[in-house]
Design a protein around this motif. Structure first.
Motif, PDB file in Angstrom:
ATOM      1  N   GLY A 108      16.000 -27.713 -56.551  1.00  0.00           N
ATOM      2  CA  GLY A 108      16.083 -27.390 -57.986  1.00  0.00           C
ATOM      3  C   GLY A 108      17.319 -26.642 -58.421  1.00  0.00           C
ATOM      4  N   GLY A 109      18.148 -26.172 -57.488  1.00  0.00           N
ATOM      5  CA  GLY A 109      19.320 -25.390 -57.885  1.00  0.00           C
ATOM      6  C   GLY A 109      20.393 -26.264 -58.516  1.00  0.00           C
ATOM      7  N   LEU A 113      25.105 -23.451 -57.870  1.00  0.00           N
ATOM      8  CA  LEU A 113      24.268 -22.486 -57.142  1.00  0.00           C
ATOM      9  C   LEU A 113      24.029 -22.965 -55.707  1.00  0.00           C
ATOM     10  CD1 LEU A 113      22.627 -19.846 -57.640  1.00  0.00           C
ATOM     11  CD2 LEU A 113      20.631 -21.292 -57.985  1.00  0.00           C
ATOM     12  N   ARG A 114      23.730 -24.258 -55.584  1.00  0.00           N
ATOM     13  CA  ARG A 114      23.447 -24.794 -54.247  1.00  0.00           C
ATOM     14  C   ARG A 114      24.662 -24.663 -53.334  1.00  0.00           C
ATOM     15  NH1 ARG A 114      20.476 -30.167 -54.064  1.00  0.00           N
ATOM     16  NH2 ARG A 114      22.555 -31.009 -54.322  1.00  0.00           N
ATOM     17  N   PRO A 119      24.754 -23.395 -47.946  1.00  0.00           N
ATOM     18  CA  PRO A 119      25.426 -23.395 -46.633  1.00  0.00           C
ATOM     19  C   PRO A 119      25.168 -22.111 -45.840  1.00  0.00           C
ATOM     20  CG  PRO A 119      26.876 -24.287 -48.309  1.00  0.00           C
ATOM     21  CD  PRO A 119      25.685 -23.730 -49.040  1.00  0.00           C
ATOM     22  N   LYS A 120      25.031 -20.987 -46.531  1.00  0.00           N
ATOM     23  CA  LYS A 120      24.767 -19.716 -45.816  1.00  0.00           C
ATOM     24  C   LYS A 120      23.342 -19.691 -45.260  1.00  0.00           C
ATOM     25  CE  LYS A 120      27.669 -17.352 -49.124  1.00  0.00           C
ATOM     26  NZ  LYS A 120      27.485 -16.741 -50.431  1.00  0.00           N
ATOM     27  N   GLU A 224      11.981  -5.464 -64.935  1.00  0.00           N
ATOM     28  CA  GLU A 224      13.096  -5.769 -65.836  1.00  0.00           C
ATOM     29  C   GLU A 224      14.327  -6.266 -65.053  1.00  0.00           C
ATOM     30  OE1 GLU A 224      11.269  -5.834 -68.947  1.00  0.00           O
ATOM     31  OE2 GLU A 224      13.215  -5.152 -69.706  1.00  0.00           O
ATOM     32  N   VAL A 225      14.098  -7.212 -64.175  1.00  0.00           N
ATOM     33  CA  VAL A 225      15.184  -7.752 -63.329  1.00  0.00           C
ATOM     34  C   VAL A 225      15.917  -8.848 -64.109  1.00  0.00           C
ATOM     35  CG1 VAL A 225      15.720  -8.989 -61.196  1.00  0.00           C
ATOM     36  CG2 VAL A 225      13.933  -7.234 -61.222  1.00  0.00           C
ATOM     37  N   VAL A 226      17.227  -8.709 -64.240  1.00  0.00           N
ATOM     38  CA  VAL A 226      18.019  -9.654 -65.040  1.00  0.00           C
ATOM     39  C   VAL A 226      18.704 -10.658 -64.108  1.00  0.00           C
ATOM     40  CG1 VAL A 226      19.953  -9.841 -66.644  1.00  0.00           C
ATOM     41  CG2 VAL A 226      18.392  -7.875 -66.790  1.00  0.00           C
ATOM     42  N   VAL A 227      18.462 -11.958 -64.361  1.00  0.00           N
ATOM     43  CA  VAL A 227      19.192 -12.984 -63.595  1.00  0.00           C
ATOM     44  C   VAL A 227      19.838 -13.966 -64.581  1.00  0.00           C
ATOM     45  CG1 VAL A 227      17.750 -12.891 -61.506  1.00  0.00           C
ATOM     46  CG2 VAL A 227      17.153 -14.486 -63.323  1.00  0.00           C
ATOM     47  N   PRO A 228      21.021 -14.488 -64.237  1.00  0.00           N
ATOM     48  CA  PRO A 228      21.670 -15.437 -65.152  1.00  0.00           C
ATOM     49  C   PRO A 228      20.868 -16.732 -65.279  1.00  0.00           C
ATOM     50  CG  PRO A 228      22.976 -15.105 -63.150  1.00  0.00           C
ATOM     51  CD  PRO A 228      21.815 -14.191 -63.055  1.00  0.00           C
ATOM     52  N   VAL A 229      21.039 -17.441 -66.389  1.00  0.00           N
ATOM     53  CA  VAL A 229      20.346 -18.723 -66.599  1.00  0.00           C
ATOM     54  C   VAL A 229      20.663 -19.689 -65.458  1.00  0.00           C
ATOM     55  CG1 VAL A 229      20.314 -20.758 -68.095  1.00  0.00           C
ATOM     56  CG2 VAL A 229      20.140 -18.488 -69.101  1.00  0.00           C
ATOM     57  N   GLY A 230      21.865 -19.583 -64.906  1.00  0.00           N
ATOM     58  CA  GLY A 230      22.264 -20.458 -63.801  1.00  0.00           C
ATOM     59  C   GLY A 230      21.411 -20.270 -62.547  1.00  0.00           C
ATOM     60  N   ASN A 231      20.633 -19.202 -62.496  1.00  0.00           N
ATOM     61  CA  ASN A 231      19.761 -18.972 -61.328  1.00  0.00           C
ATOM     62  C   ASN A 231      18.384 -19.581 -61.510  1.00  0.00           C
ATOM     63  OD1 ASN A 231      21.888 -17.427 -60.435  1.00  0.00           O
ATOM     64  ND2 ASN A 231      20.554 -15.934 -59.465  1.00  0.00           N
ATOM     65  N   ARG A 232      18.174 -20.256 -62.659  1.00  0.00           N
ATOM     66  CA  ARG A 232      16.890 -20.956 -62.802  1.00  0.00           C
ATOM     67  C   ARG A 232      16.896 -22.175 -61.885  1.00  0.00           C
ATOM     68  NH1 ARG A 232      16.834 -23.050 -68.119  1.00  0.00           N
ATOM     69  NH2 ARG A 232      17.474 -24.995 -67.126  1.00  0.00           N
ATOM     70  N   LEU A 233      15.785 -22.442 -61.239  1.00  0.00           N
ATOM     71  CA  LEU A 233      15.671 -23.598 -60.344  1.00  0.00           C
ATOM     72  C   LEU A 233      14.888 -24.675 -61.073  1.00  0.00           C
ATOM     73  CD1 LEU A 233      14.784 -21.550 -57.122  1.00  0.00           C
ATOM     74  CD2 LEU A 233      17.040 -22.386 -57.827  1.00  0.00           C
TER      75      LEU A 233
END
Ligand SMILES: Cc1cc2nc3c(=O)[nH]c(=O)nc-3n(C[C@H](O)[C@H](O)[C@H](O)COP(=O)(O)OP(=O)(O)OC[C@H]3O[C@@H](n4cnc5c(N)ncnc54)[C@H](O)[C@@H]3O)c2cc1C
Length: 409
Positions: A108-109, A113-114, A119-120, A224-233
């Motif tokens: 879903g990334g 993001l993927r 790779p890590k 209240e953890v903030v993540v960027p929209v790009g981290n949505r899967l």
């Protein structure tokens, strides 16, 4: 031979897959097996085993080639997991757990993001954890309460996740949460990748458990953890679909772990019964003991066919794979619990001692009946599937009943 999969007609691996399996068998013989007792003694993350599996390329088998993995077939993965679990559930669960926690990122990334993260994970340089279960919702995923609130280019996450394997060592969490303004039930769920270092993430101390040592669990809280929209899967609302896609693979993995463990248990019991003398004969010469061994051997072989066939369905992308994963998981894990108890019994008092692996096998076996859908949940799924498909089953003149015979007219 019911206690081993060598030359099984459902498995014909060619190089390089056959080479990988042979490497894993050697690892189990030379390193993982001899260390299994020590690894299973204490519930601290089994770093040495994890690094060994990563260095030998076993961890990478779960990941696509384009993202640094070796993308093994499910059948090869099942054989690898089975071999590891014959001696060491921890090693097997490090392989299945890596897949469980990273699959939603792979599936879903976004491309960006993927390529940054996967790779890590494939080399084992970093780890993820899958944060689905909550204190108030495990089997009933539609009842998840953690929330995600959209705020411009970010989401703000709140909630608590319980029983999270590797929470203490993971660099990131796959969190399934409910969209604050989304629909009720499973349609309102979305998945997010949350770096552990994010402000507002806290992890409890390790929660003591019965067995399954070497892969500790803890609670993860999000405030209240903030993540960027790009981290949505995936898209908004696809959280349940991603979880289901992940769980199908994980259920096949549980079935394979149970298969390996019960094969190992039967080998120990049969070899013990061969040399232990009771009432003037080898224990295994008594018919009652042979019948126990025979029941276990026959049922393990049936489970093996089921698990391999399910892996083949997965590799062929059969539309019915999910229900067959439930069947394989329920059957193999329930049977494994019974087999390890009976094998322990065949060792008498020695079975109860920590000097023999059956005590550890018995504690570990319980987890396979609970994680990734309990046996009862799978029974519900299989029963519902049978009812849903009953009317569409092909008619057969010998099986058709007259409706007035059972009052359905
Ligand atoms: C060691 C360990 C590691 C885990 N790791 C993770 C992880 O990494 N990530 C994660 O998200 N979760 C993890 N889990 C959580 C695990 O997936 C859940 O415990 C499991 O799904 C069951 O949920 P529950 O504990 O809330 O039980 P409940 O859902 O509360 O079920 C309680 C009992 O009721 C039964 N039951 C529920 N519904 C029905 C029904 N409709 N009909 C009949 N019986 C029913 C269940 O079978 C069970 O026996 C882990 C659990 C353990 C023990």
């Amino acid at each position: 031979m019911p206690i081993h999969a060598e030359h099984h007609p459902l498995v014909s691996l060619q190089a390089p897959e056959a080479d990988m399996l042979a490497r894993v068998q050697a690892l189990v013989r030379e390193q993982i097996g001899p260390q299994a007792e020590q690894v299973g003694r204490e519930d601290v993350f089994a770093w040495d085993t994890f690094r060994l599996l990563a260095d030998e390329g076993v961890i990478a088998t779960a990941f696509p080639r384009s993202l640094g993995g070796t993308e093994a077939s499910m059948l090869l993965r099942v054989r690898i997991i089975e071999e590891l679990a014959r001696a060491c559930s921890t090693a097997a669960s490090l392989v299945t757990g890596t897949d469980l926690s990273s699959r939603p990122i792979v599936a879903g990334g976004s491309d960006a993001l993927r390529s940054e993260v996967v790779p890590k994970l494939a080399t084992g340089a970093q780890q993820s954890a899958f944060a689905l279960t909550e204190p108030g919702a495990g089997s009933d995923l539609a009842g998840l309460q953690a929330t995600a609130r959209r705020d411009g280019g970010h989401y703000v996450l709140n909630g608590a996740k319980k029983f999270i394997t590797r929470a203490g060592v993971a660099d990131m969490y796959v969190v399934v949460a409910r969209l604050a303004d989304g629909p009720a039930g499973s349609k309102g769920l979305s998945a997010f990748l949350v770096p552990r270092a994010s402000a507002g993430v806290s992890v409890s101390p390790t929660i003591p458990k019965m067995g399954w040592n070497g892969v500790p669990i803890a609670q993860v809280c999000l405030d209240e953890v903030v993540v960027p929209v790009g981290n949505r899967l995936g898209e908004e609302g696809q959280g349940m679909a991603l979880a289901q896609d992940t769980l199908v693979r994980a259920r096949i993995g549980h079935a394979a772990i149970a298969l390996g463990r019960m094969s190992g248990a039967l080998q120990i019991a049969a070899q013990y019964a061969d040399v232990r003398r009771v009432f003037g004969r080898a224990e295994g010469e008594h018919q009652g003991v042979q019948w126990m061994l025979a029941d276990m051997g026959a049922r393990i072989e049936a489970a093996r066919c089921l698990v391999y066939a399910c892996a083949q369905r997965y590799d062929r992308q059969d539309p019915d794979t999910s229900i067959h994963a439930s069947i394989a998981k329920m059957h193999s894990t329930d049977l494994c619990m019974k087999v390890v108890v009976d094998c322990l019994q065949l060792l008498g008092g020695n079975g109860y001692l920590k000097a023999y692996p059956l005590e550890r096998f018995m504690r570990d076996a319980k987890m396979n009946q609970i994680g990734e859908g309990t046996s009862e949940v799978h029974k519900n799924l299989i029963g519902r599937y049978l009812m849903k498909t009953a009317a569409a089953m092909p008619r057969h003149p010998c099986l058709d009943l007259e409706p007035d015979l059972f009052g359905a007219a």
